[in-house]
Design an enzyme around this catalytic site. Structure first.
Site, mmCIF file in Angstrom:
data_model
loop_
_atom_site.group_PDB
_atom_site.id
_atom_site.type_symbol
_atom_site.label_atom_id
_atom_site.label_comp_id
_atom_site.label_asym_id
_atom_site.label_seq_id
_atom_site.Cartn_x
_atom_site.Cartn_y
_atom_site.Cartn_z
ATOM 1 N N SER A 173 -3.636 -40.045 -67.386
ATOM 2 C CA SER A 173 -2.426 -40.709 -66.931
ATOM 3 C C SER A 173 -1.638 -39.705 -66.097
ATOM 4 C CB SER A 173 -1.615 -41.229 -68.126
ATOM 5 O OG SER A 173 -0.440 -41.866 -67.726
ATOM 6 N N TYR B 221 2.226 -46.793 -58.303
ATOM 7 C CA TYR B 221 1.480 -45.815 -59.099
ATOM 8 C C TYR B 221 1.965 -45.831 -60.543
ATOM 9 C CZ TYR B 221 -0.335 -41.265 -60.606
ATOM 10 O OH TYR B 221 -0.974 -40.259 -61.293
ATOM 11 N N LYS C 80 -0.227 -46.505 -64.180
ATOM 12 C CA LYS C 80 -0.315 -45.526 -65.266
ATOM 13 C C LYS C 80 0.394 -46.009 -66.535
ATOM 14 C CE LYS C 80 -2.838 -42.504 -63.141
ATOM 15 N NZ LYS C 80 -4.253 -42.305 -63.557
#
Length: 279
Positions: free
Chosen positions: A134, A148, A152
């Site tokens: 992650s 993004y 994650k």
């Protein structure tokens, strides 16, 4: 006892560093990359210890085939590192539909397909360790990184549930959350959304802040990752580097304060509890 690893995204960056560290200590590695030619150096240096495989993690069938090939070649898979991924840069308003879909296909679904493929292997052998890569961006949100962050944060939720499901089978899950390292994450592998002038000031401020930070070389992470996979009881989460701590501690303090401040309002939504079986 030497371990057998499967690492996605080993052409460069953290994946390459960890593959090299594992091989240098005598482990074996199933190394995957979109362009298998990028793995030639590893194969030449460690003949017999590397199985290079071309893999686009977005292809579920290809992920299943790669895992099967690795397990057949080495007889088992002790550590699987879902590392393949890239950065998507842009304000939420700027992101295109295709950019968001592609980000999730790689960073989230790619890890899911590999995870699903390897679990029958690990369950049958009675042990295994899934390392889900992650980011501090999976703990806190950052302006101009919403796409993004989305990928994650989703990976973290998926992995936390996964750990509860597979722990009884002897399979460990660790979510690794690196801070910024001098990889290609923000370079050639990054994707940039079309720019809206409304966010140019924010972009300039972010660039200035980034320029004040000196990124650490990714090789610095190798020792921590090797020690992590050797633990009998590895943690569910592990930061890499001390950079993420201040960010995470501030983010969680703010969340707790917000939740506590809203407790009275939240209580108005409790309603009236009904006895079990009441209609």
């Amino acid at each position: 006892m030497a371990k057998v690893w499967c690492i996605t995204g080993t052409s460069r960056g953290l994946g390459r560093v960890w593959a090299l560290a594992a091989l240098e200590r005598g482990d074996s590695v199933v190394a995957t990359a979109r362009d298998v030619r990028s793995l030639d150096g590893l194969v030449q240096r460690f003949p017999g210890s590397v199985l290079p495989l071309a893999l686009d993690v977005r292809d579920r069938a290809a992920a299943v085939a790669a895992v099967a090939a690795g397990a057949e070649r080495f007889g088992r898979l002790d550590v699987v590192v879902n590392n393949a991924g890239y950065g998507l840069f842009g304000a939420v308003e700027e992101l295109t539909e295709q950019q968001v879909r592609d980000q999730l296909e790689t960073n989230l679904l790619g890890a899911l397909w590999v995870t699903q493929a390897v679990l029958p292997v690990m369950r049958a052998q009675g042990h295994g360790h899934l390392v889900q890569v992650s980011s501090i961006g999976g703990v806190a949100g950052f302006a101009l990184l919403g796409g993004y962050n989305c990928s994650k944060w989703a990976l973290e939720g998926l992995s936390e549930a996964l750990a509860q499901e597979v722990g009884p089978a002897g399979v460990h899950v660790t979510i690794v959350e690196p801070g910024p390292y001098s990889t290609d994450w923000g370079g050639d592998s990054a994707v940039w959304a079309p720019r809206n002038p409304a966010y140019d000031g924010l972009r300039a401020a972010r660039r200035a802040a980034a320029a004040r930070h000196v990124a650490v070389e990714p090789e610095a992470t190798a020792r921590a990752v090797l020690e992590l996979v050797d633990m009998a009881e590895p943690p569910l989460r592990l930061f890499l580097g001390t950079y993420p701590y201040a960010i995470a501690e501030r983010a969680y303090a703010e969340r707790l304060a917000t939740w506590r401040a809203g407790r009275a309002l939240a209580a108005t939504a409790d309603g009236v509890a009904r006895p079990a079986g009441a209609s």
